[in-house]
Design an enzyme around this catalytic site. Structure first.
Site, PDB file in Angstrom:
ATOM      1  CG  ASP A   1      -1.937   1.060   1.279  1.00  0.00           C
ATOM      2  OD1 ASP A   1      -2.823   1.013   0.411  1.00  0.00           O
ATOM      3  OD2 ASP A   1      -1.884   1.943   2.152  1.00  0.00           O
TER       4      ASP A   1
ATOM      5  CD  GLU B   1      15.973 -14.695   4.117  1.00  0.00           C
ATOM      6  OE1 GLU B   1      15.254 -15.196   5.015  1.00  0.00           O
ATOM      7  OE2 GLU B   1      16.612 -13.635   4.250  1.00  0.00           O
TER       8      GLU B   1
HETATM    9  C1  GLC Z   1      -4.251   3.075  -0.735  1.00  0.00           C
HETATM   10  C2  GLC Z   1      -5.479   2.228  -0.614  1.00  0.00           C
HETATM   11  C3  GLC Z   1      -6.620   3.097  -0.186  1.00  0.00           C
HETATM   12  C4  GLC Z   1      -6.273   3.720   1.137  1.00  0.00           C
HETATM   13  C5  GLC Z   1      -4.943   4.452   1.079  1.00  0.00           C
HETATM   14  C6  GLC Z   1      -4.418   4.751   2.447  1.00  0.00           C
HETATM   15  O1  GLC Z   1      -4.340   4.007  -1.759  1.00  0.00           O
HETATM   16  O2  GLC Z   1      -5.731   1.559  -1.803  1.00  0.00           O
HETATM   17  O3  GLC Z   1      -7.824   2.405  -0.105  1.00  0.00           O
HETATM   18  O4  GLC Z   1      -7.280   4.632   1.511  1.00  0.00           O
HETATM   19  O5  GLC Z   1      -3.952   3.683   0.467  1.00  0.00           O
HETATM   20  O6  GLC Z   1      -3.979   3.579   3.065  1.00  0.00           O
END
Ligand code: GLC
Length: 549
Positions: free
Chosen positions: A216, A265
């Site tokens: 993310d 790993e």
């Molecule tokens: C990413 C995710 C989104 C979230 C953001 C903050 O863009 O896809 O849904 O709100 O990160 O974590």
């Protein structure tokens, strides 16, 4: 928990097959996929019960959006404990059972890792607040004194992606940075404890048997030294050409190199895919150099309008950018953050990823089906978001009082419409929440949902679900359709895309009217009804056809 990996042969060992290069990866948004315990909220038990559906759909892997312990300020992208499952989704035992069952069915599991920020309820952040200014425990986040005579102004001019300032003042007067909601404080990745902690979290889930991670905000971890003001930039244009001091900094790459050594790993080819919103596909390519991550989402493709020239350009640019680093291109049309493509393409130009108008539904679905066949004919790995295989539109008329997306509640001018693509998906024609679960659904489903359900579409040769099933199967049967790093464009009238792969041709009509073409071979699959003539045929508007030659 001890390491286990009870997968069938296809999933075990370092076979060097590089399964991820041409994989079709299905995104499950756990709260909206299937509800196993009837509380109106999807959960891991629900996902587990529907794994056979995913196997039959033919996908290679399942990416699950976050299911970790979380106050749900941003639907789980605010993690309070990276090694625990939120009770609303189940337990670690449920996760273990889900991973095992998936492997037995030949499906791989990719989990979401959220390293840019934690929840404000994470133990570290609570400690940071308790300890006060100057404490070394604060240094794991970005705390700063404010500006102005009494420190009453934020330390710099950054704004949150969800709207409003990117800084919130703690009760003791210092400010902390959050690129997203105030409940999502950004980690300070210059602090060695942060890096150590995430290496340990990676190992925890790898030991649980997961096959990979979706990272993310992979472009956000490192901030420019001194956290400089950005001045007059329009920072919300994430796909603009400016490099921001909080995004796409060189320092992120060392983190991914260190993660790659951990992934390597483990046996079974564990992978990582970057959610990196960078200004250009060339910059995205840096995340997938041979010693970094395996894949990165192609948001330039997702953002492309339904226009031949624009699509051809982004396809060429994506393939060209990935070739030098040897990574597969990826393709994606929908996810949990953007308006579903059936609705984007239903609106004039299909531009913009956040829409509030249903548009021309029939046209949108027709184009969405054509767009999917185009995507699945391209070399590389494709991402499918739950419900797009049912042709679901975005729910554009959700009443404000049911909305949960934090960006909806922040300053005006933000998108705030992400709930529309997160409505629980329909499984049955009738029944409570159309088979999503026995206890209703956390966002209301439209009355038309039953007719779009898995049950309604299964066995109907013209349905979107059967089109996806056939397309994914054909992609697998046709050797090399997902492989390689190039397409060969064929001469075609303006507004028509035609390209060849080995023994295969794909034709797409984006002109808006039927176009007469020479028949290139034998039809494998078409996104709409076709009538073939002698040596030529009329390719209907907004239609894709696959041919073997
Ligand atoms: C990413 C995710 C989104 C979230 C953001 C903050 O863009 O896809 O849904 O709100 O990160 O974590």
């Amino acid at each position: 928990m001890t390491q286990h990996f009870t997968a069938p042969d296809r999933l075990t060992g370092n076979t060097g097959t590089q399964w991820w290069r041409d994989a079709v990866i299905y995104q499950v948004y756990p709260r909206s996929f299937a509800d196993g315990n009837g509380d109106g909220m999807g959960d891991l038990e629900g996902v587990r019960g529907r794994l056979p559906y995913l196997r039959d759909l033919g996908v290679d892997a399942v990416w699950l959006s976050p299911f970790y312990a979380s106050p749900q300020a941003d639907a789980g992208y605010d993690v309070a404990d990276y090694r625990a499952i939120d009770p609303m989704f189940g337990t670690l035992l449920d996760a273990d059972a889900l991973i095992r069952d998936a492997h037995e069915l030949g499906l791989r599991i990719i989990v979401d890792l959220v390293p840019n920020h934690s929840s404000d309820q994470h133990e570290w952040f609570k400690q940071a607040l308790r300890e006060g200014p100057g404490s070394p425990l604060r240094a794991r986040y970005h705390f700063r004194p404010g500006k102005g005579a009494d420190g009453e102004l934020p330390p710099n001019d950054w704004e949150s992606i969800f709207g409003g300032p990117a800084w919130t003042q703690a009760p003791d007067g210092e400010w902390y940075l959050h690129l997203f909601a105030p409940e999502q404080p950004d980690f300070n990745w210059d602090h060695p404890a942060v890096a150590d902690e995430f290496r340990s979290i990676l190992r925890f889930w790898l030991d649980m048997g997961v096959d990979g991670f979706r990272i993310d905000v992979a472009h956000g971890l490192v901030k420019a030294p001194g956290l400089p003001d950005i001045g007059g930039h329009d920072q919300l244009k994430l796909l603009g050409n400016d490099v921001m001091p909080f995004f796409d900094q060189e320092g992120v790459h060392a983190i991914y190199r260190s993660w790659r050594t951990i992934l390597d790993e483990y046996d079974g080819e564990r992978i990582a895919v970057a959610e990196a919103w960078t200004p250009t596909v060339e910059r995205t390519a840096a995340y997938v150099r041979p010693d970094e991550l395996h894949q990165a989402f192609n948001f330039q493709y997702l953002g492309a309008p339904w226009e031949a020239a624009a699509l051809r350009e982004v396809i060429d640019a994506s393939l060209a950018a990935m070739r030098p680093v040897g990574a597969p291109a990826t393709w994606v049309l929908s996810n949990h953050d953007v308006t579903r493509h059936a609705t984007r393409f239903a609106n004039p130009q299909g531009l913009g990823t956040q829409l509030r108008t249903p548009g021309d539904r029939e046209l949108g679905l027709r184009r969405a089906r054509a767009a999917t066949l185009l995507m699945l004919a391209l070399p590389g790995s494709a991402y499918v978001y739950q419900g797009e295989e049912l042709g679901l539109p975005d729910v554009t008329d959700l009443p404000d009082e049911v909305r949960q997306d934090p960006s909806f509640f922040r300053a005006a001018g933000q998108d705030g419409f992400r709930d529309g693509c997160r409505v629980p998906i329909p499984w049955t024609v009738e029944g409570s929440s159309y088979g999503f679960g026995s206890g209703g659904s956390w966002l209301p489903q439209p009355d038309t949902w039953g007719g779009l359900s898995v049950e309604a579409q299964t066995g109907d040769a013209d349905s979107t679900l059967e089109l996806y099933r056939r397309a994914i199967a054909a992609r697998r049967d046709h050797p090399g359709l997902g492989a390689g790093d190039d397409v060969q464009w064929l001469d075609a009238p303006e507004g028509v895309l035609a390209f060849a792969r080995e023994g295969f041709v794909c034709t797409v009509n984006l002109t808006g009217s039927p176009v007469r073409l020479a028949t290139p071979g034998r039809v494998v699959l078409a996104s709409a009804q076709l009538t073939l003539g002698e040596g030529q045929f009329d390719l209907p508007a907004d239609t894709t056809v696959w041919w073997t030659v």
